[in-house]
Scaffold this active site. Structure first.
Site, PDB file in Angstrom:
ATOM      1  CG  ASP A 108       8.991  -4.875   0.465  1.00  0.00           C
ATOM      2  OD1 ASP A 108       9.593  -5.911   0.771  1.00  0.00           O
ATOM      3  OD2 ASP A 108       8.091  -4.384   1.168  1.00  0.00           O
ATOM      4  N   PRO A 133       0.794  -1.243   0.000  1.00  0.00           N
ATOM      5  CG  PRO A 133       0.061  -0.928   2.210  1.00  0.00           C
ATOM      6  CD  PRO A 133       0.789  -1.903   1.327  1.00  0.00           C
ATOM      7  N   GLY A 134       2.163   1.194   0.129  1.00  0.00           N
ATOM      8  CA  GLY A 134       2.937   2.420  -0.049  1.00  0.00           C
ATOM      9  C   GLY A 134       3.921   2.763   1.063  1.00  0.00           C
ATOM     10  CE  LYS A 153       9.887  -9.429   0.506  1.00  0.00           C
ATOM     11  NZ  LYS A 153       9.632  -8.473   1.569  1.00  0.00           N
TER      12      LYS A 153
END
Ligand SMILES: C[S@@+](CC[C@H](N)C(=O)[O-])C[C@H]1O[C@@H](n2cnc3c(N)ncnc32)[C@H](O)[C@@H]1O
Length: 358
Positions: A274, A220-221, A303
């Site tokens: 990310d 979402p930012g 990850k």
């Protein structure tokens, strides 16, 4: 006689990765040693076989080069059964044989047991520092940092590290407060990455008002928020929904594109990424951006759900380095398992200038 161990702090659960990495560093310098790493303790002990190799190891170790460690020191004494009414005297006694330090850190581990010692360590710091200063064990001119690591309230390791190659932060942990308007907690990861992985000069150069950024897998930012806070105009690439307040800043353009194929029309100053994806795919994408000149600074997460996490990170970094070398590009990189990272590490690559052949 067993040599005093080198102590490396890590996130609990990552002891074997930290041990594998420290072993690889010792191997690089042809220094024989072995690790003792117990699961979920939050640290690794590394033993070398004699004093000369220990000294050499001490001279070459640099926290910036160690991905899975947050802090390290050379323990010169281990004190058990400290008298609870006077822990200071025995520490001062061995302190004479350790080193004179410019400062002292009283630390604990990040494990469940370790965190219980947090208040105790805080309370103990001032009286121990004063006592050490009185004994001449702390001196402004020294290039060393003294460490007292408490494993229990009556059990500690006492040692030292070079000021320039270890962390000035207690247990190497940078504690950050989540900004009020940040769209996600993972915002803290990028904030920490910028502060830990980029020098002040690099931050000034890359993150100045009016510069541009791209955030791949942005929704979402939380990461976009960090770039916007620093004055950048950001292209956020993600099919997901972006935070409304962030979009209202007019500093963000949201593109619902596939981040693996989208490229900017003009190079951006900073790329961040990310995405929860296979580390090798992310590494390949970062190499594409850097070798194509689409950015000069890239900060991204790898990850790591797999078992051999150190090997996976090393392979991904090698992949990028090989590609940049093939393109005659010179670069700087650093990677860290940050305090705010969980099953992932954060990597920073910066392109320097084009390599010129002479
Ligand atoms: C961990 S979240 C990012 C969180 C973000 N950094 C933050 O701080 O709010 C990963 C995001 O990557 C996005 N993503 C995954 N694969 C993608 C792709 N191929 N193209 C664009 N976005 C992708 C997902 O939609 C998801 O929103």
């Amino acid at each position: 006689m067993q040599q005093a161990p080198f102590v490396f702090f890590c996130r609990p659960g990552f002891e074997s990765d930290c041990a594998a990495e420290v072993q690889a560093i010792a191997n690089t310098y042809e220094l024989a040693g072995y690790a003792n790493a117990q699961a979920d303790t939050g640290y690794v002990r590394f033993y070398l076989f004699d004093d000369a190799t220990s000294k050499r190891f001490f001279e070459v170790l640099d926290l910036d080069d160690i991905i899975f460690a947050r802090q390290w020191f050379w323990a010169r004494a281990e004190l058990e059964d400290l008298p609870l009414d006077d822990r200071i005297s025995p520490i001062l006694e061995v302190g004479k044989d350790v080193a004179v330090g410019k400062s002292l850190l009283v630390e604990h581990l990040d494990s469940d047991e370790g965190r219980e010692l947090s208040k105790f360590c805080k309370k103990f710091t001032t009286p121990l520092t004063i006592a050490m200063e009185r004994q001449g064990l702390i001196n402004e001119e020294s290039d060393f940092r003294l460490h007292v690591l408490f494993l229990e309230t009556d059990h500690c390791l006492v040692g030292y590290s070079p000021l320039a190659r270890s962390s000035h932060l207690k247990s190497g942990i940078l504690r950050l407060k989540a900004p009020k308007n940040a769209p996600s907690r993972s915002s803290l990861k990028l904030d920490e990455a910028i502060q830990v992985l980029m020098s002040r000069t690099q931050q000034r150069e890359a993150l100045r008002l009016g510069n541009t950024g791209a955030d791949l897998g942005a929704a979402p930012g939380g990461w976009t928020f960090q770039l916007v806070e620093r004055g950048l105009q950001v292209t956020a690439v993600d099919n997901g929904t972006m935070d409304k307040k962030l979009m209202a800043t007019d500093q963000v353009e949201h593109l619902k594109e596939n981040a693996f194929t989208w490229l900017p029309k003009k190079p951006v100053n900073v790329l961040v990424c990310d995405m929860v994806e296979k580390p090798s795919l992310v590494a390949d994408l970062m190499a594409k951006w850097l070798e194509g000149g689409h950015t000069q600074h890239a900060i991204f997460n790898l990850k790591l759900p797999m078992k051999k996490r150190f090997q996976e990170v090393a392979d991904c970094i090698d992949l990028i380095c090989d590609r940049l070398e093939d393109a005659d590009l010179s670069y700087y990189w650093q990677a860290k398992h940050l305090y705010h990272d969980r099953e992932e590490v954060t990597v920073y690559f910066r392109l320097k200038s084009k390599v010129t052949s002479n």
